[in-house]
Design an enzyme around this catalytic site. Structure first.
Site, PDB file in Angstrom:
ATOM      1  N   SER A 139       0.859  -1.171   0.000  1.00 55.05           N
ATOM      2  CA  SER A 139       0.000   0.000   0.000  1.00 55.05           C
ATOM      3  C   SER A 139       0.897   1.223   0.000  1.00 55.05           C
ATOM      4  O   SER A 139       2.115   1.127   0.178  1.00 55.05           O
ATOM      5  CB  SER A 139      -0.911   0.012   1.229  1.00 55.05           C
ATOM      6  OG  SER A 139      -0.137   0.212   2.398  1.00 55.05           O
ATOM      7  N   THR A 140       0.307   2.390  -0.193  1.00 53.81           N
ATOM      8  CA  THR A 140       1.100   3.617  -0.229  1.00 53.81           C
ATOM      9  C   THR A 140       1.862   3.813   1.077  1.00 53.81           C
ATOM     10  O   THR A 140       3.033   4.170   1.081  1.00 53.81           O
ATOM     11  CB  THR A 140       0.189   4.826  -0.485  1.00 53.81           C
ATOM     12  OG1 THR A 140      -0.502   4.617  -1.723  1.00 53.81           O
ATOM     13  CG2 THR A 140       0.990   6.107  -0.575  1.00 53.81           C
TER      14      THR A 140
END
Length: 242
Positions: A31-32
């Site tokens: 994920s970011t």
């Protein structure tokens, strides 16, 4: 007496055909927020997957989703990989960690059932899951349940912390922002004697978005802008000029 050789037809049936190596899709995801986390980063996952491939003599094809969470299975690379597996274009979905694939026991259980029905396998290195075996399928369900429990506990802790901040009077969320000319308009119209509802109706009629981007103003939203810190210097200026 020399032994009698079996007929050619029998000798042919006794030959063992070498089993083809499985076609393995090695799935990576971050994920970011996890991009900078060395424990969950793409390089760390790739190293673990390659080590397992070397041990088993597998050739890997990497598929990668960067910047996606594991809240569901709706991710471009994963969707494509599952389509290939279901179409028998690959045999194994290999992941370094279970939570790279899914944090939902419902989604992961469905994926395991689909793999069993379609004839391909899921291998998760961190929990020793290999759905080509009965024990591995059972472990897959157990570990997915633990992953979802952890996610729910994190969510509950976050909600509890936000509730505590709200109870302490902390304003939550992004503060609304309005152009200065809109704030000035509300201040000037109110100080000119217009009612809150009249001001709200005029803003709505002129298509002026609210602080949160909505199309419709109410008397309370107009009043809140007038009483806001952004309007304070304008009110004081008008008082001085008066």
């Amino acid at each position: 007496m020399s032994p009698v050789s079996p007929p050619e037809s029998l000798r042919a049936t006794s030959r063992v055909t070498p089993q083809a190596a499985p076609r393995v899709l090695a799935y990576l995801r971050v994920s970011t927020a996890e991009q900078a986390d060395s424990g969950a980063g793409l390089d760390a996952q790739r190293a673990a997957l390659q080590a397992e491939a070397d041990r088993r003599g597998w050739a890997l094809e990497y598929v990668e989703d960067a910047g996606y969470s594991a809240k569901d299975l709706n991710r471009p690379a994963l969707t494509g990989a599952l389509a290939r597996l279901n179409a028998r274009g690959a045999d194994v979905l290999l992941v370094a960690k279970l939570d790279r694939l899914s944090r939902s026991v419902h989604d992961f259980s469905g994926l395991v059932k689909e793999a069993t029905r379609r004839g391909w396998s899921v291998v998760c290195l961190d929990v020793g899951v290999d759905t080509s075996t009965p024990n591995g399928k059972f472990m897959a369900t157990i570990t997915a349940g633990i992953a979802e429990l952890e996610r729910e506990l994190i969510g509950q802790r976050t909600r509890d912390a936000l509730a505590a901040r709200k109870a302490a009077g902390v304003r939550l969320g992004r503060p609304p922002v309005l152009p200065l000319q809109v704030v000035r308009r509300i201040v000037e119209e109110r100080d000119a004697g217009r009612s809150w509802q009249t001001i709200a109706d005029s803003l709505t009629a002129d298509g002026v978005p609210t602080a949160r981007g909505g199309p419709t103003w109410t008397f309370s939203s107009a009043r809140a802008v007038y009483r806001s810190q952004a309007a304070a210097p304008l009110r004081k200026q008008l008082e001085i000029n008066a």
